[in-house]
Design a protein around this motif. Sequence first.
Motif, mmCIF file in Angstrom:
data_model
loop_
_atom_site.group_PDB
_atom_site.id
_atom_site.type_symbol
_atom_site.label_atom_id
_atom_site.label_comp_id
_atom_site.label_asym_id
_atom_site.label_seq_id
_atom_site.Cartn_x
_atom_site.Cartn_y
_atom_site.Cartn_z
ATOM 1 N N ILE A 24 6.905 -4.754 -0.424
ATOM 2 C CA ILE A 24 7.519 -3.671 -0.819
ATOM 3 C C ILE A 24 7.958 -3.897 -2.406
ATOM 4 O O ILE A 24 8.070 -3.003 -3.143
ATOM 5 C CB ILE A 24 8.574 -3.124 0.144
ATOM 6 N N ALA A 25 8.593 -5.124 -2.484
ATOM 7 C CA ALA A 25 9.433 -5.491 -3.581
ATOM 8 C C ALA A 25 8.196 -5.402 -4.818
ATOM 9 O O ALA A 25 8.680 -5.079 -5.767
ATOM 10 C CB ALA A 25 9.927 -6.597 -3.568
ATOM 11 N N GLU A 26 7.096 -5.994 -4.263
ATOM 12 C CA GLU A 26 5.960 -6.214 -5.490
ATOM 13 C C GLU A 26 5.195 -4.827 -5.987
ATOM 14 O O GLU A 26 4.509 -4.947 -6.907
ATOM 15 C CB GLU A 26 4.977 -7.219 -5.157
ATOM 16 N N LEU A 49 10.528 -7.807 -10.720
ATOM 17 C CA LEU A 49 10.453 -9.142 -10.492
ATOM 18 C C LEU A 49 11.875 -9.820 -9.913
ATOM 19 O O LEU A 49 11.600 -10.515 -9.274
ATOM 20 C CB LEU A 49 10.384 -9.562 -12.131
ATOM 21 N N VAL A 50 12.919 -9.171 -10.099
ATOM 22 C CA VAL A 50 14.048 -9.606 -9.773
ATOM 23 C C VAL A 50 14.046 -9.573 -7.965
ATOM 24 O O VAL A 50 14.447 -10.333 -7.087
ATOM 25 C CB VAL A 50 15.317 -9.010 -10.140
ATOM 26 N N SER A 51 13.419 -8.134 -7.352
ATOM 27 C CA SER A 51 13.462 -8.094 -6.228
ATOM 28 C C SER A 51 12.543 -8.728 -5.192
ATOM 29 O O SER A 51 12.849 -9.307 -4.361
ATOM 30 C CB SER A 51 13.386 -6.451 -5.763
ATOM 31 N N TRP A 52 11.373 -9.005 -5.873
ATOM 32 C CA TRP A 52 10.437 -9.785 -5.370
ATOM 33 C C TRP A 52 10.849 -11.295 -5.399
ATOM 34 O O TRP A 52 10.710 -12.037 -4.450
ATOM 35 C CB TRP A 52 9.046 -9.599 -5.779
ATOM 36 N N GLY A 53 11.444 -11.888 -6.327
ATOM 37 C CA GLY A 53 11.851 -13.430 -6.465
ATOM 38 C C GLY A 53 12.939 -13.591 -5.408
ATOM 39 O O GLY A 53 12.940 -14.514 -4.686
ATOM 40 N N LEU A 66 0.813 -1.316 -0.024
ATOM 41 C CA LEU A 66 0.141 -0.037 0.206
ATOM 42 C C LEU A 66 0.810 1.264 0.035
ATOM 43 O O LEU A 66 0.785 2.199 -0.721
ATOM 44 C CB LEU A 66 -0.933 -0.149 1.014
ATOM 45 N N ILE A 67 2.099 1.281 0.747
ATOM 46 C CA ILE A 67 2.814 2.662 0.939
ATOM 47 C C ILE A 67 3.486 2.955 -0.213
ATOM 48 O O ILE A 67 3.346 4.229 -0.677
ATOM 49 C CB ILE A 67 3.701 2.223 2.038
#
Length: 450
Positions: A125-127, A97-101, A74-75
């Motif tokens: 936060i990543a997504e 994609l890379v950070s959430w993976g 949300l933030i």
Amino acid sequence: MMSAAQTPPVDDELGRRVTRKVALRLVPFMGLLYFVNYLDRTNIGFARLTMSDDLKLTATMFGLASGLFFIGYLIFEVPSNLLLHRIGARRWIARILVSWGIVAAAMSFVPNVGWLYALRVLLGIAEAGFFPGMILFLTYWFPRRERARVTGLFLIAIPLSSALGSPISGAILEYADGLFGMAGWRLTFLLEGLPAVILGVICWFYLTDRPSEARWLTEQERGWLTAEMAAEADQTSHQYGWSLRRSLTSPRVLALSFVYFGVVYGLYALGFFLPGIVEGFSKRFGTSFSLFQTGMITGIPYLVGVVAMVLWSRHSDAKNERVWHTAGAALLGAVTIPVALYLQSPFAVMVAVALTAIGIFAALPVFWPLPSVFLTGTAAAGGIALINSLGNLAGFVAPYVTGALTDATGSENAALWLVGVMMLGSAITVVALGAAPKGSVGTPPPTRAR
């Protein structure tokens, strides 16, 4: 001599060809990205079946862990989507994609519930910005008259990720438990998180930011699509003229957020707790299913949802109508989810749940063209992100409230009645809003001849 009515205009033929070509190029890949995204977001619902014992999770704690994802989401949602609009989808979606993976895979190593809570926040936060970024990206490439159908094809990834992901997760839990010395639920997070990193690298080279940059279109196709989308954006801007500030503060946008909230409330209540409902058949009806069988049964409503999503979005485009298509689908979900509580066989319960899935998944693609009726450019980037972020608060509220009510009452009945109430609220609100804001700041310019 044939009349103009008998011979399709050249622009119409060209438009159909370009739309088909763009859809074949972009939609399957976007759907694959969202498939992995939704699987990583919701596989905690299946991991729960064995993770709860290892981490000593109550239903309330599990609901909190599931929902914490949406706090960071949300933030950072609106800033993320504004950055995507500024620097381009190719770079920004690849970063997401890379950070959430990496974060999703890291969940396989959590030692306790505190670390689980922390990584769920980081995953959000990543997504942040991924889904509204994809919806915004579609508005760059497809005329408004095509968007429900194309959005429906893209959103097929939601039910497919559950229909296919549930058996996959169930198989990992049951048959890979102990592999490499890891519990099955840990391997589920690891094996289902790594594909996002790989796809992020591919995304950098595969996606194209705007039609004017599409070297995979001919010069004629590129010119037609660029002009078509610019004309539509100019018309929307001239007719409504919404600024970014207005899109972030408008009661209409907030009301659309509530409509989406109600549908998403049903979506996440279904996603996080359906495996537990199926597992509960053993106590309620005396049945016995393995983890893999539970996954197969859980996938059935989602497969039905795939068909409903495609057919309903096509019907919406054919009729050029969004409001009643959204309201009717939400109403079906509102009525059927409480009914499932009072049926006396596993088959009857699953039929009712399948109807709920039809309502939820049919509502999603026909809802999303509504904001782009009056939002374009930066206002669309901000407004769509705000609708998605506020709507996805349901992803925090639904699991937490469902878990808390289940712990408090000893059953899921009250929680699922609340799902029905929320979806009914969505149906009523979208009808009250209508298709577009009343009035405009100017007269729309003439549409281009076709």
